[in-house]
Design an enzyme around this catalytic site. Structure first.
Site, PDB file in Angstrom:
ATOM      1  N   LYS A 109      -2.074   0.255  -5.211  1.00  0.00           N
ATOM      2  CA  LYS A 109      -0.803   0.322  -5.907  1.00  0.00           C
ATOM      3  C   LYS A 109      -0.911   0.071  -7.282  1.00  0.00           C
ATOM      4  O   LYS A 109       0.011   0.269  -8.027  1.00  0.00           O
ATOM      5  CB  LYS A 109       0.203  -0.841  -5.058  1.00  0.00           C
ATOM      6  CG  LYS A 109       0.375  -0.190  -3.773  1.00  0.00           C
ATOM      7  CD  LYS A 109       1.154  -1.271  -3.087  1.00  0.00           C
ATOM      8  CE  LYS A 109       1.657  -0.591  -1.652  1.00  0.00           C
ATOM      9  NZ  LYS A 109       0.652  -0.437  -0.487  1.00  0.00           N
TER      10      LYS A 109
HETATM   11  C1  LIG Z   1       0.662  -0.034   0.586  1.00  0.00           C
HETATM   12  C2  LIG Z   1      -0.391   0.250   1.190  1.00  0.00           C
HETATM   13  C3  LIG Z   1      -0.701   1.344   2.033  1.00  0.00           C
HETATM   14  C4  LIG Z   1       0.460   2.210   2.500  1.00  0.00           C
HETATM   15  O1  LIG Z   1       0.892   3.009   1.597  1.00  0.00           O
HETATM   16  P1  LIG Z   1       2.400   3.716   1.320  1.00  0.00           P
HETATM   17  O2  LIG Z   1       2.722   4.287   0.258  1.00  0.00           O
HETATM   18  O3  LIG Z   1       3.026   2.579   1.920  1.00  0.00           O
HETATM   19  O4  LIG Z   1       2.355   4.503   2.710  1.00  0.00           O
HETATM   20  C5  LIG Z   1      -1.976   1.538   2.636  1.00  0.00           C
HETATM   21  N1  LIG Z   1      -2.923   0.662   2.251  1.00  0.00           N
HETATM   22  C6  LIG Z   1      -3.040  -0.318   1.624  1.00  0.00           C
HETATM   23  C7  LIG Z   1      -4.189  -1.082   1.347  1.00  0.00           C
HETATM   24  C8  LIG Z   1      -1.566  -0.416   0.758  1.00  0.00           C
HETATM   25  O5  LIG Z   1      -1.595  -1.416   0.018  1.00  0.00           O
END
Ligand SMILES: *Cc1c(COP(=O)(O)O)cnc(C)c1O
Length: 492
Positions: A109
């Site tokens: 993110k």
């Molecule tokens: C947020 C997240 C996901 C999922 O991603 P989305 O965009 O919500 O589908 C998968 N793995 C990790 C480590 C995350 O932080």
């Protein structure tokens, strides 16, 4: 250029869509025509990540000129990641791992949340808004910290993060409650992630405007959060060409550990822009509502919420799926609105056979239990010498299932979404390292055994002072936001 997925009469320019976050009718902003976003893919190959980001983002967010976007990209990313490449691709065996966790908080993110604050404040300025922007975010662990880091001390913004008290890992929690900055607030909510996310959605729906204050979101419902994630699909594709493993035009599959459906939707957008994408493989944990959906056409949230070893994917309502429903129905707002109304009122919806067939031709979906996840971490480490986190392991496991079932030999990139050290307890146990007295001791033992260095931001965490101690019920979230939004300056 953008419209609500539920009503074509609710429109916004790209910068307005970023400022508003979500459309007034509860729909999500999405482009109204696929032809607007086509890009000359070949011209991006072999270029730097910053260049690709500038080109792709100014295409998706046309309120920004290329010059403006280049400056925003430079400010957002320079020196923040382990490398200016941002997201390296690593080959393990016959597969490729796209490492998205080399940023300031060791989760994928960071890619979007390093740049969103700049896009948001610039968008507000373009629209003549000088209100204080208060970011509200519900997090299943990783968004919260990445958003806090991105918004910390950004002038004109404040950020409130709600996390489920028992729903995040010890490291994730420590990362958040030690957050510095005079504009940050971190609050534990008694309940699970969906409780926190529903609480935030309700606040957005009912918030009575306060003078000089507006609410916005850092969740992937914001198009400014989604667009930056498109870039690394192009980057990975370019890397495979550079490695000499594909030639331009060859198809590549992407397998994505999925929760809110933001990350994989970015892959779909990359495909719509012209990138030669084969299958998009949706990998879920035991919360397999998406696996069922892609196999049956029925999305049914009426089931138990399970806590798993991959908490960032513990979710029953994948918000961004709404954007896929809209895009895959030929931008049919009425149909999309009807599905969402059914989900709200009855807890499920069923899409038409024709739309399901179209989705199945482009997507594959599978799921993996915690036990399976532990097995994949062990095997990947022992056979390929690669230490993966729990979410990434779900991706690897589902891809192996896909390959065995279909025999598809298309080169495949698996997105790696977090550092294994964010989930040290589970990872250590999977490869036979005995847990320490606390998470940090376990991290050190894992490092000793594997030789994989602990990321700096996690290593220093143990010494940091806890600055955020508030715990509330989900009913109290609204009042807290109201009270804090009225305070011009936050004191701790
Ligand atoms: C947020 C997240 C996901 C999922 O991603 P989305 O965009 O919500 O589908 C998968 N793995 C990790 C480590 C995350 O932080």
């Amino acid at each position: 250029m953008y419209q609500s997925t539920r009503n074509k009469n609710i429109t916004a320019s790209s910068s307005e869509a970023i400022v508003r976050g979500i459309a007034a009718d509860g729909g999500l902003f999405m482009f109204s025509s696929e032809s607007d976003i086509k890009i000359d893919v070949l011209s991006l190959m072999g270029k730097t990540t910053f260049f690709m980001a500038t080109e792709i983002l100014s295409k998706l967010l046309p309120d920004f000129s290329k010059e403006e976007m280049a400056e925003i990209v430079r400010k957002a990313y320079s020196g923040k990641f382990e490398t200016d490449e941002l997201t390296p691709t690593v080959k393990i065996g016959n597969e490729y791992i796209l490492e998205l966790f080399r940023g300031p908080t060791s989760a994928f993110k960071d890619v979007a949340l390093s740049i969103l604050p700049l896009l948001l404040t610039a968008s507000a300025k373009k629209n003549g808004i000088d209100d204080d922007i208060v970011i509200l975010t519900a997090t299943s662990g990783d968004t919260g910290k990445a958003a806090l880091e991105g918004f910390q001390d950004v002038p004109g913004t404040k950020i409130i993060v709600f996390y489920p008290e028992e729903g995040v890992s010890a490291v994730q929690k420590k990362q958040m409650i030690t957050q510095k900055g005079n504009n940050t607030l971190v609050v534990a909510v008694k309940g699970n992630f969906d409780d926190a996310q529903t609480g935030v959605k309700n606040i957005f729906a009912s918030f009575k405007g306060k003078e000089g204050v507006r609410l916005s979101s850092a969740n992937s419902i914001n198009i400014g959060r989604l667009a930056p994630q498109v870039v690394y699909y192009f980057k990975a594709y370019s890397d495979l060409i550079e490695m000499g493993d594909i030639k331009f035009g060859d198809k590549v599959n992407f397998c994505v550990p999925t929760g809110n459906f933001g990350d994989i939707l970015a892959g779909y957008i990359a495909k719509l822009m012209g990138l030669p994408v084969g299958k998009l493989i949706v990998a879920s944990n035991a919360n397999n509502v998406l696996t069922d959906f892609f196999n049956t056409g029925i999305y049914d949230k009426r089931r138990a919420f399970l806590k798993t070893a991959s908490p960032s994917m513990d979710i029953l309502i994948s918000s961004n799926l709404e954007r896929l429903l809209y895009l895959s129905s030929g931008c049919d707002n009425d149909k999309t609105a009807a599905y969402m109304a059914s989900l709200n009122e009855k807890g499920f919806y069923k899409i038409e056979a024709e739309q399901l067939a179209r989705l199945q031709s482009e997507f594959y979906a599978g799921c993996l239990s915690d036990e399976g996840t532990a097995g994949v971490i062990k095997n990947t480490y022992e056979k390929k010498g690669y230490l993966s986190d729990t979410h990434t392991a779900v991706g690897i496991g589902v891809y192996e299932e896909y390959k065995a079932k279909t025999g598809d030999k298309t080169p495949t990139v698996i997105l790696s979404t977090a550092s294994p050290y964010k989930f040290s307890g589970f990872v250590a146990s999977a490869i036979g390292v005995e847990a320490g007295d606390n998470e940090f001791e376990t991290m050190r033992r894992l490092e000793e055994k594997t030789g994989v260095p602990i990321p700096k931001n996690l290593k220093n965490l143990e010494e940091l002072e806890v600055l955020h101690k508030t715990v509330i019920s989900k009913e109290e979230m609204g009042d807290l936001v109201s009270a804090k939004a009225s305070e011009k300056v936050w004191k701790r």
